[in-house]
Write a protein that holds these residues in place. Sequence first.
Motif, PDB file in Angstrom:
ATOM      1  N   ARG A 166       0.886  -0.940   0.037  1.00 20.72           N
ATOM      2  CA  ARG A 166       0.094   0.185   0.180  1.00 20.72           C
ATOM      3  C   ARG A 166       0.680   1.716   0.209  1.00 20.72           C
ATOM      4  N   PHE A 167       2.243   0.726   0.861  1.00 22.63           N
ATOM      5  CA  PHE A 167       3.031   2.061   0.515  1.00 22.63           C
ATOM      6  C   PHE A 167       4.128   2.349  -0.568  1.00 22.63           C
ATOM      7  N   GLY A 168       3.883   1.549  -1.784  1.00 24.64           N
ATOM      8  CA  GLY A 168       5.223   1.715  -2.314  1.00 24.64           C
ATOM      9  C   GLY A 168       6.190   0.203  -2.239  1.00 24.64           C
ATOM     10  N   PHE A 169       6.230  -0.274  -1.525  1.00 21.57           N
ATOM     11  CA  PHE A 169       7.042  -1.000  -1.451  1.00 21.57           C
ATOM     12  C   PHE A 169       7.155  -2.606  -2.682  1.00 21.57           C
ATOM     13  N   THR A 170       7.722  -2.621  -2.948  1.00 16.58           N
ATOM     14  CA  THR A 170       7.942  -4.210  -3.884  1.00 16.58           C
ATOM     15  C   THR A 170       8.671  -4.596  -3.801  1.00 16.58           C
ATOM     16  N   ALA A 171       8.485  -6.299  -4.577  1.00 19.41           N
ATOM     17  CA  ALA A 171      10.078  -7.430  -4.207  1.00 19.41           C
ATOM     18  C   ALA A 171      11.256  -6.464  -5.016  1.00 19.41           C
ATOM     19  N   PRO A 172      12.186  -6.290  -4.788  1.00 16.67           N
ATOM     20  CA  PRO A 172      13.275  -5.870  -5.512  1.00 16.67           C
ATOM     21  C   PRO A 172      13.423  -5.922  -7.230  1.00 16.67           C
ATOM     22  N   ALA A 173      13.730  -4.940  -7.315  1.00 16.36           N
ATOM     23  CA  ALA A 173      13.473  -5.426  -8.794  1.00 16.36           C
ATOM     24  C   ALA A 173      14.936  -5.519  -8.986  1.00 16.36           C
TER      25      ALA A 173
ATOM     26  N   PRO B 275      16.424  -8.394  -8.107  1.00 19.78           N
ATOM     27  CA  PRO B 275      17.443  -9.626  -7.192  1.00 19.78           C
ATOM     28  C   PRO B 275      18.636  -9.542  -6.670  1.00 19.78           C
ATOM     29  N   GLU B 276      18.942  -9.654  -7.632  1.00 19.28           N
ATOM     30  CA  GLU B 276      20.650 -10.732  -8.065  1.00 19.28           C
ATOM     31  C   GLU B 276      21.772  -9.605  -7.872  1.00 19.28           C
TER      32      GLU B 276
END
Length: 144
Positions: free
Chosen positions: A121-128, A130-131
């Motif tokens: 909800r606050f804009g956090f996502t999985a790492p663009a 991750p590698e």
Amino acid sequence: MLNDSNFQISTDRSRLDVAMIYRFLSEQSTWAIGISRDVVERSIENSLCFGGFVDGRQVAFARVITDYATFANLVDLFVLPEYRGRGYSKWLMQAIIDHPSLQRLRRFTLATSDAHGLYTRFGFTAPAKPETLMERYFPNIYLS
């Protein structure tokens, strides 16, 4: 300070109930079981802390580890069990996201095992990428 009826949020460290924070983290959290009081106190001293209060009693907490210029990491966010389900975690997150010292950071991270819906909800996502991320992780360090 943010205020919504009875729920207030403050970054004034002198208002924090360190004993309650320590008890929750060391006994009830899923990420810091067994943490020592000394470690909790040092972590609070070296972080931007947010306390959530109802009628003067602290019922929520979060800390942000940051250089105030390029990077921040959100940790230790919790609401005491008897105060959950009232939207306090959302108010706490909004206060963190809106804090003047946490604007225009290049990277703002957190780790969660069960609250993805809140943070999304606050804009956090999985790492663009991750590698590109690495870590040294010792999940049971406080139990040894």
